[in-house]
Scaffold this active site. Structure first.
Site, PDB file in Angstrom:
ATOM      1  N   GLU A 359       1.939  -8.413  -8.639  1.00  0.00           N
ATOM      2  CA  GLU A 359       3.718  -8.772  -8.581  1.00  0.00           C
ATOM      3  C   GLU A 359       3.560 -10.058  -8.619  1.00  0.00           C
ATOM      4  OE1 GLU A 359       5.187  -6.893  -5.114  1.00  0.00           O
ATOM      5  OE2 GLU A 359       4.412  -4.925  -5.555  1.00  0.00           O
ATOM      6  N   GLU A 468       1.210   3.815  -7.790  1.00  0.00           N
ATOM      7  CA  GLU A 468       1.969   3.638  -6.398  1.00  0.00           C
ATOM      8  C   GLU A 468       3.022   4.718  -6.517  1.00  0.00           C
ATOM      9  OE1 GLU A 468       2.606  -0.098  -4.648  1.00  0.00           O
ATOM     10  OE2 GLU A 468       0.834  -1.164  -5.478  1.00  0.00           O
ATOM     11  N   ASP A 470       6.247   6.965  -6.346  1.00  0.00           N
ATOM     12  CA  ASP A 470       7.163   7.922  -5.514  1.00  0.00           C
ATOM     13  C   ASP A 470       8.313   7.902  -6.059  1.00  0.00           C
ATOM     14  OD1 ASP A 470       7.704   5.379  -4.595  1.00  0.00           O
ATOM     15  OD2 ASP A 470       6.511   5.200  -3.034  1.00  0.00           O
TER      16      ASP A 470
END
Length: 846
Positions: A359, A468, A470
């Site tokens: 990030e 990651e 979801d």
């Protein structure tokens, strides 16, 4: 009628005695004599382990409550206690017992916790029952003469919670059900600006009565491999050269049986949540902590899983010693260099990839560099330099840039694309891009956009991992929401599968119960493949459908040992293992001979099929002794067994590998466990397939004779003939016991007690804490629980000389399938003498 005690079960380990002494009528839980030495406290944050194994806990401006959720827990069913000697100054800290860990965004949600502490001239309880932030409270006067240090003992006795101070009862309260979960974690609560020293810690149970408490190791390196089904997500993905997994996990989560089972069974790759990040691995300058990360890597290795390292460089999760240290650019660069080399070097060759930088692009438009300590101190070149150092530190791991919000096509994904394209043009070593995929139903990118983004990254020569994922749903989620969520998962997997450079998909968490979403986005949740009850959701089915049907082959099997039960030493034992892909697909097969599934002080063998080398584990269970090439000479030895190479061989035929070992044992009664792992990482899990006893000094009084058949398999009914002996004559026997379960545990078992003077057979209930109505033998009627039923008409008892013969006609329901051990024990009249539990046989329930 003689007392029908339910003995302490499941000895997992043996440790030297602690400085504590149980009260009269109580004894230490096996393995619970010294929970400081055996508890892996070095893996618990905010705890310092001293050279003498004592603990020091120091709080700053706020309370701290470190609870050991990664080293061990107590399995409790009945009366038990925990004793702790504290260097206690009033108002310093408390002994903390947790029956149920927090299950929600607030610390108290679902929390069942008991604190025991000294305050002024009193000793007190604080407790939470999961429904309110406000703790219950009761206090009692300290016994006279209480000094420092002090030993506090919190006990559940019947329906009461009782506190003892230095062995003297100080008070009690009604138990609000704090340990109805059947477990207890141990920790400590330390008050602000205080230091608490823990000098001794142990667990105890009554010496007699309906008790059942054991110490269960949670250290992931000590857990056996999770059995594979051949039909899980990882099995579907493996056959396509694809990886499916879960990230955001830690040892405490995987140590929970249900979560660990899902992780090992369903997923082929894991990413640590925080345990490899900067603050966790380097909490002080140049001082590294790898305990939790080591456990995760060991769990993955034991279960044939891959590991993604996460991460070296991020603007978050940095230690204050770094961000507040006023380091120059040269000093900060040296710190980052040393950190990458230390952490990557630790796991060199063990990880498939690293998220080197995480990030580094801003979360919002215009998507320039994300402000960070590294950008401010080192300038924009820190990204290139981190990748260069990472390649030098571990040349084999794939190096990824990982980011969020750029999964489809758009300004953020363009910024990521331009970043990595520029790195490639500058010759920076980068192998892939991680697309995090934290989305909701409104902002999830289309299948076409995800596929196009993956494709253009592939054109640069880069792999892609969905790292990651979801899908956050507005709560409460409807059936339509769950169906829409499943479609999003299906679309992402479809887009990934359509591009050869997309090789892995990981969710961020295992189930909705451990998802970060409710805490980060209040009002949202239900984001993962498994629900709060750890049941698969429509999203799971959608992912499975895209991956396709599982391969027709399954995991390897540990088949048999021959003879299955015998006595004497030396002996030639033949072990058979099978692999549906052929015996050449087997990688390592294991044999463990001990009183329980514990590699310490055991005869623990590993045969490497590719190298034809047999290894024996050393006495502490920590390392392999020099190997022995089979079909040759030489021998292997530890204190428990030896293997003579001259009479030892390995042969393969079709799917079966046969390992013949010429072995010598020391005296004792042991269980034979077997396990197999294939070249793909699939494993059978440990299976109890036989018993072996070597006579020691002739017993005086009661003893276990054995069971016929000693080894059996099948569904439904089986008649067993059990024998027990007593040198004082069979009439001297008082109570004999039979226990059939996968371990020496009376909970959820077929646990029987025969009172010889009364000729009455008792079956213990499912919970393992009470006797069901008795059954007179040689009569009619039945008695049953959820594990077995006894047919009284076909069962009998008879005695002759020194031998009691107990014939039991048992039947087992289909729900009790699996490999089960058969234990026996005998006690004389009045409990004067006791044989102890002996493993006598085994049965595979079908």
């Amino acid at each position: 009628m003689p007392r029908l005690a339910l003995p302490t079960l499941l000895l997992l380990a043996s440790f030297s005695a602690a400085a504590l002494t149980p009260r009269s009528g109580w004894t230490f839980v096996p393995g619970g004599q010294d929970l400081l030495q055996s508890g892996s406290w070095g893996c618990v944050s905010q705890v310092t382990v001293n050279a003498d194994n004592s603990l020091t806990l120091t709080a700053g401006a706020n309370y701290i409550t470190p609870v050991n959720t990664s080293g061990f827990k107590l399995l409790v069913n009945g009366d038990f206690s925990v004793l702790a000697t504290l260097s206690e100054v009033s108002g310093t800290g408390a002994l903390t017992l947790v029956g149920t860990l927090s299950t929600g965004p607030n610390f108290w949600n679902g929390l069942e916790r008991l604190d025991v502490f000294v305050t002024g001239g009193s000793v007190a309880f604080s407790y939470w029952t999961g429904n309110s932030a406000n703790a219950g409270y009761q206090s009692f006067k300290l016994p006279a003469g209480t000094g420092n240090p002090v030993t506090l003992e919190a006990a559940r006795i019947g329906t009461q919670i009782v506190v003892f101070v230095n062995g003297t009862q100080a008070g009690q309260m009604a138990d609000p059900g704090l340990f109805n979960s059947g477990q207890a974690y141990i920790g400590f609560n330390v008050y602000p600006s205080s230091t608490l020293n823990v000098l001794a810690l142990a667990a105890a149970i009554p010496t007699s009565g309906p008790t059942n408490a054991t110490v269960s190791s949670l250290t992931l390196t000590g857990l056996p491999p999770i059995p594979r089904t051949g039909t899980a997500l990882r099995d579907r993905a493996d056959q396509r050269g694809y990886l499916v997994g879960a990230g955001g996990v830690g040892p405490s989560l995987l140590s929970m049986p249900a979560d660990g089972q899902i992780m090992g069974r369903e997923f082929g790759i894991l990413t640590p949540g925080n345990d490899m990040k900067f603050a966790e691995t380097e909490p002080a300058p140049g001082q590294y902590s790898f305990c939790a990360a080591d456990q995760l890597v060991a769990f993955a290795q034991a279960n044939g899983m891959k590991v993604r390292g996460h991460n070296f460089v991020w603007q978050q999760d940095l230690p204050t010693w770094l961000t507040s240290g006023n380091y120059t650019a040269a000093q900060a660069s040296g710190i980052l260099h040393d950190h990458i080399f230390a952490v990557a070097g630790r796991y060199k060759g063990k990880l498939i990839s690293w998220d080197v930088v995480n990030e580094a692009i801003a979360y919002g438009a215009p998507y320039g560099p994300q402000p960070s300590y590294w950008l401010t101190t080192l300038g924009s070149g820190y990204i290139d330099q981190a990748f260069i150092w990472a390649r030098q530190a571990d040349p084999t791991a794939k190096l990824f840039y990982n980011d969020t919000g750029g999964e489809g096509l758009g300004a953020k994904s363009d910024a990521v694309y331009n970043l990595v394209k520029g790195m490639i043009s500058r010759g920076v070593p980068i192998d892939g891009v991680g697309l995090q995929m934290h989305v909701n139903l409104a902002d999830a990118p289309s299948t076409a956009d995800i596929s196009a983004n993956i494709q253009r990254l592939g054109a640069l020569g880069l792999q892609v991992h969905i790292t990651e994922m979801d899908v956050a749903l507005l709560l409460p989620a409807s059936a339509a929401d769950l169906a829409a969520e499943a479609t999003v998962y299906q679309n992402v997997v479809t887009a990934c599968q359509a591009n050869a450079n997309c090789t892995a998909l990981l969710t961020w968490g295992i189930s909705d119960a451990d998802s970060w979403i409710p805490g980060f986005l209040p009002g949202y949740g239900e984001a993962l493949l498994y629900d709060q009850q750890l049941q698969p959701k429509p999203a799971y089915t959608a992912v499975a459908s895209v991956l396709g049907p599982p391969a027709t082959t399954g995991p390897p099997r540990a088949v048999s040992v021959n003879p299955t039960a015998n006595t004497g030493s030396p002996q030639s034992l033949t072990f058979t293992f099978s692999d549906p892909r052929g015996w050449q697909d087997l990688d390592v097969v294991n044999i463990l001979i001990n009183t329980s599934l514990d590699g310490r002080q055991s005869c623990y063998l590993a045969y490497s099929r590719p190298s034809n080398v047999l290894y024996l584990v050393n006495d502490p269970g920590t390392a392999l002794l020099p190997g022995l090439v089979l079909n040759g000479s030489g021998s292997l030895n530890n204190s428990q067994c030896s293997v003579n190479g001259a009479g030892t061989s390995a042969q393969g035929n079709g799917n079966d590998l046969t390992l013949t070992l010429n072995m010598t044992f020391g005296a004792g009664n042991n269980i034979i466990y077997m396990a197999a792992r294939d070249l793909e990482g699939g494993n059978s899990g440990w299976q109890a397939l036989g018993t072996w006893g070597v006579p020691g000094t002739a017993a005086t009084g009661p003893a276990v004779g054995g069971v016929l058949p000693a080894r059996s398999s099948g569904a439904g009914a089986q008649t067993f003939i059990f024998t027990f002996t007593d040198t004082n004559g069979w009439q001297d026997l008082g109570v004999v016991n039979v226990l059939i379960n996968d371990a020496l545990n009376g909970n959820q078992s077929c646990y029987l007690a025969y009172s010889r003077p009364d000729n009455v057979l008792y079956l213990v209930n499912d919970a393992g804490n009470a006797l069901l109505a008795g059954l007179a033998l040689s009569g009619s009627g039945t008695v049953g629980n959820s594990q077995c039923t006894v047919n009284g008409a076909a069962s009998s008892a008879s005695g002759s000389g020194n031998t009691l013969t107990l014939t039991l006609a048992l039947s087992f329901p289909s729900g009790y399938a699996g490999n089960r051990l058969i234990y026996q024990a005998a006690r004389s009249n009045g409990d004067v003498l006791n044989s102890g539990w002996q493993a006598a046989g085994s049965r595979t329930m079908q």
